[in-house]
Scaffold this motif. Structure first.
Motif, PDB file in Angstrom:
ATOM      1  N   CYS A  69     -48.037 -59.197  21.362  1.00 20.09           N
ATOM      2  CA  CYS A  69     -47.315 -57.931  21.227  1.00 20.09           C
ATOM      3  C   CYS A  69     -48.291 -56.766  21.043  1.00 20.09           C
ATOM      4  O   CYS A  69     -49.490 -56.964  20.889  1.00 20.09           O
ATOM      5  CB  CYS A  69     -46.340 -57.990  20.052  1.00 20.09           C
ATOM      6  N   ARG A  95     -36.642 -59.838  16.019  1.00 18.82           N
ATOM      7  CA  ARG A  95     -36.778 -59.077  17.267  1.00 18.82           C
ATOM      8  C   ARG A  95     -37.023 -57.605  16.959  1.00 18.82           C
ATOM      9  O   ARG A  95     -36.478 -57.069  15.996  1.00 18.82           O
ATOM     10  CB  ARG A  95     -35.518 -59.239  18.140  1.00 18.82           C
ATOM     11  N   THR A  98     -39.128 -53.112  22.214  1.00 21.26           N
ATOM     12  CA  THR A  98     -40.372 -53.142  22.977  1.00 21.26           C
ATOM     13  C   THR A  98     -40.839 -51.715  23.228  1.00 21.26           C
ATOM     14  O   THR A  98     -40.058 -50.877  23.688  1.00 21.26           O
ATOM     15  CB  THR A  98     -40.164 -53.851  24.333  1.00 21.26           C
ATOM     16  N   ARG A 107     -37.764 -57.704  21.970  1.00 20.25           N
ATOM     17  CA  ARG A 107     -38.619 -58.870  22.187  1.00 20.25           C
ATOM     18  C   ARG A 107     -38.784 -59.664  20.899  1.00 20.25           C
ATOM     19  O   ARG A 107     -38.718 -59.123  19.801  1.00 20.25           O
ATOM     20  CB  ARG A 107     -39.982 -58.453  22.739  1.00 20.25           C
ATOM     21  N   GLY A 197     -42.643 -58.031  27.237  1.00 17.37           N
ATOM     22  CA  GLY A 197     -41.839 -56.826  27.447  1.00 17.37           C
ATOM     23  C   GLY A 197     -42.306 -55.986  28.617  1.00 17.37           C
ATOM     24  O   GLY A 197     -41.824 -54.863  28.801  1.00 17.37           O
TER      25      GLY A 197
END
Length: 222
Positions: A69, A95, A98, A107, A197
């Motif tokens: 991420c 979650r 994104t 995401r 993402g």
């Protein structure tokens, strides 16, 4: 705390990219070891602001590396984990929105198994005092300019920590994950893009496709 980073073959930063060719397994192990060293210091009675900051930044890095991420997404994930802290940490998956997308795409972020209740309790002293609001609607998120400013400042500070202590941007951790999953684990670019993402496959294919092709060329007659 400065550490020498082990990179993949050729030890070269990709031109015009965030890819520093970081060796995923080595970097994951190194960050885990650094987290344990800071925890050991804290356990011995050195619960000071610098050790809390170091632990927070290293945990952010591990979270980013574990999930591929962005650092901003890792910050929001850590805020959620700290805000919903329970002793058994039943929910280790959450979650977040994104970044760089406007379609409210959420995401998944998984909390690394190295992080426990006591770690998050210590980190929360540093993470939550910044009063960053986590949004699940992109429009509302972009409208809150003050929140964006505070978060951007935090992202810059975290990035500087990695540049100074590890000689690479925190964003390099994201691309280490992408390369690892695509080139070593054989995950398809489509699935990588769903997890990171990325709205298109262009960037994912750029990093994974090129490396796979070069590896095949190198091993052509082996």
């Amino acid at each position: 705390m400065k550490r020498k980073i082990k990179r993949n073959k050729n030890n070269i930063k990709e031109m015009n990219s965030w890819d520093y060719n970081l060796d995923f397994d080595y970097t994951y192990k190194m960050l885990s070891e650094d987290i344990n060293l800071v925890k050991k210091d804290i356990k011995s009675g050195k619960l000071n602001s610098w050790n809390i900051k170091k632990l927070s930044y290293c945990c952010l890095g591990l979270l980013e590396l574990r999930n591929g991420c962005r650092i901003g997404e890792a910050i929001e994930a850590l805020i959620i984990f700290c805000e919903n802290l329970t002793k058994d940490i039943k929910n280790r998956e959450i979650r977040v929105l994104t970044e760089k997308r406007k379609d409210d795409y959420l995401r998944k972020i998984v909390l690394p198994e190295q992080l426990h209740f006591t770690d998050l309790k210590i980190i929360s002293q540093f993470i939550l005092k910044r009063n960053i609001t986590v949004y699940y609607n992109t429009k509302k998120k972009l409208e809150d300019k003050e929140n964006l400013r505070i978060k951007k400042q935090f992202v810059c500070t975290a990035s500087k920590f990695f540049v100074y202590n590890y000689n690479h941007s925190s964003h390099a951790l994201r691309y280490s994950w992408i390369t690892h999953m695509g080139c070593k684990k054989g995950m398809s670019p489509q699935n990588i893009a769903k997890l990171t993402g990325h709205k298109t496959l262009e960037l994912v294919l750029h990093y994974t496709g090129k490396k796979i092709a070069e590896a095949e060329l190198s091993n052509m007659f082996k």
